[in-house]
Write an enzyme that holds these catalytic residues in place. Sequence first.
Site, PDB file in Angstrom:
ATOM      1  N   TYR A 131       0.814  -1.375   0.009  1.00  0.00           N
ATOM      2  CA  TYR A 131      -0.029   0.132  -0.103  1.00  0.00           C
ATOM      3  C   TYR A 131       0.954   1.358  -0.094  1.00  0.00           C
ATOM      4  O   TYR A 131       0.733   2.154  -0.714  1.00  0.00           O
ATOM      5  CB  TYR A 131      -0.939   0.133   1.408  1.00  0.00           C
ATOM      6  CG  TYR A 131      -2.082   0.903   1.210  1.00  0.00           C
ATOM      7  CD1 TYR A 131      -3.270   0.491   0.844  1.00  0.00           C
ATOM      8  CD2 TYR A 131      -1.553   2.220   1.503  1.00  0.00           C
ATOM      9  CE1 TYR A 131      -4.234   1.641   0.677  1.00  0.00           C
ATOM     10  CE2 TYR A 131      -2.775   3.191   1.522  1.00  0.00           C
ATOM     11  CZ  TYR A 131      -4.012   2.957   1.028  1.00  0.00           C
ATOM     12  OH  TYR A 131      -4.877   3.960   1.089  1.00  0.00           O
TER      13      TYR A 131
ATOM     14  N   PHE B  25      -6.555  19.961 -25.068  1.00  0.00           N
ATOM     15  CA  PHE B  25      -7.129  18.571 -25.161  1.00  0.00           C
ATOM     16  C   PHE B  25      -8.551  18.703 -24.452  1.00  0.00           C
ATOM     17  O   PHE B  25      -8.711  19.350 -23.510  1.00  0.00           O
ATOM     18  CB  PHE B  25      -6.416  17.663 -24.549  1.00  0.00           C
ATOM     19  CG  PHE B  25      -6.893  16.034 -24.837  1.00  0.00           C
ATOM     20  CD1 PHE B  25      -6.500  15.703 -26.387  1.00  0.00           C
ATOM     21  CD2 PHE B  25      -7.557  15.716 -23.843  1.00  0.00           C
ATOM     22  CE1 PHE B  25      -7.331  14.404 -26.344  1.00  0.00           C
ATOM     23  CE2 PHE B  25      -7.837  14.237 -24.190  1.00  0.00           C
ATOM     24  CZ  PHE B  25      -7.742  13.463 -25.335  1.00  0.00           C
ATOM     25  N   ASP B  26      -9.563  17.963 -25.205  1.00  0.00           N
ATOM     26  CA  ASP B  26     -10.762  18.023 -24.504  1.00  0.00           C
ATOM     27  C   ASP B  26     -11.215  17.859 -23.231  1.00  0.00           C
ATOM     28  O   ASP B  26     -11.665  18.429 -22.430  1.00  0.00           O
ATOM     29  CB  ASP B  26     -11.988  17.214 -25.355  1.00  0.00           C
ATOM     30  CG  ASP B  26     -11.616  15.671 -25.714  1.00  0.00           C
ATOM     31  OD1 ASP B  26     -10.755  15.292 -25.119  1.00  0.00           O
ATOM     32  OD2 ASP B  26     -12.190  15.064 -26.479  1.00  0.00           O
TER      33      ASP B  26
ATOM     34  N   ASP C 191       1.238  19.385 -20.839  1.00  0.00           N
ATOM     35  CA  ASP C 191       0.260  18.276 -20.951  1.00  0.00           C
ATOM     36  C   ASP C 191       0.938  17.404 -22.030  1.00  0.00           C
ATOM     37  O   ASP C 191       1.128  17.516 -23.269  1.00  0.00           O
ATOM     38  CB  ASP C 191      -1.042  18.897 -21.581  1.00  0.00           C
ATOM     39  CG  ASP C 191      -1.886  17.792 -21.616  1.00  0.00           C
ATOM     40  OD1 ASP C 191      -1.792  16.620 -21.389  1.00  0.00           O
ATOM     41  OD2 ASP C 191      -3.307  17.869 -22.271  1.00  0.00           O
TER      42      ASP C 191
ATOM     43  N   ALA D  11       1.001  13.820 -22.957  1.00  0.00           N
ATOM     44  CA  ALA D  11       0.778  12.671 -23.510  1.00  0.00           C
ATOM     45  C   ALA D  11       1.677  12.080 -24.564  1.00  0.00           C
ATOM     46  O   ALA D  11       1.959  10.780 -24.544  1.00  0.00           O
ATOM     47  CB  ALA D  11      -0.558  12.488 -23.930  1.00  0.00           C
TER      48      ALA D  11
ATOM     49  N   LYS E 289      -0.281   6.752 -23.755  1.00  0.00           N
ATOM     50  CA  LYS E 289       0.148   6.983 -25.168  1.00  0.00           C
ATOM     51  C   LYS E 289       1.711   6.866 -25.214  1.00  0.00           C
ATOM     52  O   LYS E 289       2.025   5.711 -25.385  1.00  0.00           O
ATOM     53  CB  LYS E 289      -0.103   8.545 -25.528  1.00  0.00           C
ATOM     54  CG  LYS E 289      -1.504   8.766 -25.974  1.00  0.00           C
ATOM     55  CD  LYS E 289      -2.484   9.112 -24.931  1.00  0.00           C
ATOM     56  CE  LYS E 289      -3.807   9.847 -25.363  1.00  0.00           C
ATOM     57  NZ  LYS E 289      -4.354  10.711 -24.574  1.00  0.00           N
TER      58      LYS E 289
ATOM     59  N   HIS F 171     -21.079  12.436 -29.377  1.00  0.00           N
ATOM     60  CA  HIS F 171     -20.588  11.467 -30.100  1.00  0.00           C
ATOM     61  C   HIS F 171     -20.555   9.883 -29.509  1.00  0.00           C
ATOM     62  O   HIS F 171     -20.521   8.906 -30.398  1.00  0.00           O
ATOM     63  CB  HIS F 171     -19.338  12.016 -30.686  1.00  0.00           C
ATOM     64  CG  HIS F 171     -18.241  12.183 -29.662  1.00  0.00           C
ATOM     65  ND1 HIS F 171     -18.289  13.196 -28.799  1.00  0.00           N
ATOM     66  CD2 HIS F 171     -17.152  11.597 -29.500  1.00  0.00           C
ATOM     67  CE1 HIS F 171     -17.268  13.185 -27.922  1.00  0.00           C
ATOM     68  NE2 HIS F 171     -16.444  12.141 -28.402  1.00  0.00           N
TER      69      HIS F 171
HETATM   70  C1  LIG Z   1      -5.241  11.404 -23.788  1.00  0.00           C
HETATM   71  C2  LIG Z   1      -4.868  12.772 -23.497  1.00  0.00           C
HETATM   72  C3  LIG Z   1      -5.300  13.328 -22.044  1.00  0.00           C
HETATM   73  C4  LIG Z   1      -6.347  12.498 -21.267  1.00  0.00           C
HETATM   74  O1  LIG Z   1      -5.819  11.547 -20.826  1.00  0.00           O
HETATM   75  P1  LIG Z   1      -6.423  10.003 -20.518  1.00  0.00           P
HETATM   76  O2  LIG Z   1      -5.465   8.993 -20.130  1.00  0.00           O
HETATM   77  O3  LIG Z   1      -7.616   9.594 -21.750  1.00  0.00           O
HETATM   78  O4  LIG Z   1      -7.364  10.407 -19.395  1.00  0.00           O
HETATM   79  C5  LIG Z   1      -5.025  14.597 -21.696  1.00  0.00           C
HETATM   80  N1  LIG Z   1      -4.250  15.327 -22.610  1.00  0.00           N
HETATM   81  C6  LIG Z   1      -3.806  14.928 -23.855  1.00  0.00           C
HETATM   82  C7  LIG Z   1      -2.968  15.803 -24.728  1.00  0.00           C
HETATM   83  C8  LIG Z   1      -4.070  13.671 -24.294  1.00  0.00           C
HETATM   84  O5  LIG Z   1      -3.628  13.261 -25.568  1.00  0.00           O
END
Ligand SMILES: *Cc1c(COP(=O)(O)O)cnc(C)c1O
Length: 464
Positions: A72, A124-125, A215, A217, A258, A450
Site C-alpha cells: 500500500y 485537449f478536450d 500536457d 501525453a 500514449k 458522439h
Molecule cells: C489522452 C490525453 C489526455 C487525457 O488522458 P486520459 O489518459 O485519456 O485520461 C490529456 N491530454 C492529452 C494531450 C491527451 O492526449
Amino acid sequence: MELPFSESYKIKMVEPIRKSSREEREAWIKEAKYNLFNLRSDQVFIDLLTDSGTGAMSDRQWSAMMLGDESYAGASSYYNLKNAIKNIIGFDYFLPTHQGRAAENVLFSALVKEGDVVPGNTHFDTTKGHIEFRKATAIDCTIDEAFDTTIDHPFKGNIDLNKLEHVFQTNPKEKIPMLIVTVTCNSSGGQPVSMQNIKEVHALAKQYGIRIIFDSARFAENAYFIKTREEGYADKSIKEIVKEMYTYADGMTMSSKKDAIVNMGGFIGLREEDLFKKASQFNIIYEGFVTYGGMSGRDMNALAQGLDEGTEFDYLETRIKQVAYLGNKLKEFGVPVQEPFGGHAIFVDAKRFLPNIPKEEYIAQTLAVELYKEAGIRGVEIGTLLADRDPVTRENRYPNLELLRLAIPRRTYTNNHMDVIATALKNVYDRRDEIKNGYTILDEAPLMRHFTVELTPAVKEMAE
Ligand SMILES: *Cc1c(COP(=O)(O)O)cnc(C)c1O
C-alpha cells in the site's frame, strides 16, 4: 542498394483477429445505430478508434509486471517509477494517477479557481473540460497556421507569442494559475511544438511570473519531431531532447496510455514542493495514497519501463514511419489527407472525399461507416458529431474540417495492415460518386454526444 526500413522489434505473442463478410458488417453497424463506438471489438478487423492504451507492451514491460510490489505504501514499484521520471524527465516530485484526466483533476483542484484563465495551445478536450468544470476559461493561443491544412509548417503546435502576451497583459497574474503547453498538440492533429517556441514561451511566462505545465501525453513524439525537423537537434538523442524540453516546464500532467506504452495509467510531475503537498491532498481523496494513486504496483513497473522504451529513437522511428507509410500510400491513391502527417494518426479530409454529402448529414461519420462496411476498419469521426451543439442556441456547430481519424496503435499492426487500410479507403474513394446519403440523428445525449449518438440513413436505401 540501400536497405529498406523495417521494424525495430520482432513479435513474440500474437492475438488473432477475425475477418468478417460485408453482410455481417452491414447488419452489425445497423444494430450499432451507425455509431462505431457501439460495435463490439470482435466485430472489428483493424481497430483505429484510438492509440490510447491500445499499444502492445514489450517482453521487458511484461516481465517488470511480474516484479510489481503491491504494498500500500512505499512500494518498490513506486520508487522505480519515481526514478524513471527523475532520470528521463527531470522532476523531483510526482504523483501517480489512474490516467491523464485524473492527473488533470488532481492538479487543477489545487490550482484552478472560478474566474481564472488558462492559456495554451488547443487544450485537449478533457483538459478543457476540467478547466471549464471549475468555471474557468481555456484560451487558445495556437498559431493561425495550425488551422489551415494547405499550409506546410513543421511545428503547427506552436504557441503564438503575441496572443499569449495579450492574455498576460489583459488578466491579473493571480487569475492565471498556469499556462498549458500540449506536446504534441493532439487536438490540432498531433502537431509538434518546436524547442525554439518552448524557449520563447518560457521566457515570456517567466517575465510575467506564470507557471508552465506541459500536457505530456505525446511528449516523446514531440521530441522525435524536434530531432528530425529542427535545426541543431539532429545529433541529439531523444532522451537529451526530452530532458531539455522539461527544463522549461514547472510541472506536467501525463496520460501514460500514449507515449509511455501502457494500457492504463497517468501521473503528475512537479518541481515545487508546496504545490506537490497541496496536490497530494487531492490525490488521496480522488485517486489513492500518494505512493500508488490509482495504479497497481505492477502497472507502475510497466510504466517505468515504458517511459524508457518510449524515448528510444528506434522505437519512435518505427512508429512514426509506419504512420507516414499509411499517409503516403493514401496520397498515392489520391485520397485527400491532412499534411504534414502527425505522429499518431492520419486524418482523411472527408469533405474533399465525399463532396456529395451535405454537412447536415455528417460527412466524416458517413465516411467512417463506409470504411467499416468496406473492410471492418474502425476509425473515428472528428467533425460535426464531435463538435456538438451550441450550448445556447442548440444548433449544430459545423467545424471547418470534417475529418476521419485513423489512429495507429503502437507496435500493434504491421505494414500489411496499413496496405489493407489504404486499399479499403481507395475502394471507397473509387465509388465515392455512388455514396449520396449520409445520416440523421435518432437520439443524442445533451453533452459529448458522439460516444452514444444513434443514427439512421438520411434517405431510405433502395434495398431496404
Ligand atoms: C489522452 C490525453 C489526455 C487525457 O488522458 P486520459 O489518459 O485519456 O485520461 C490529456 N491530454 C492529452 C494531450 C491527451 O492526449
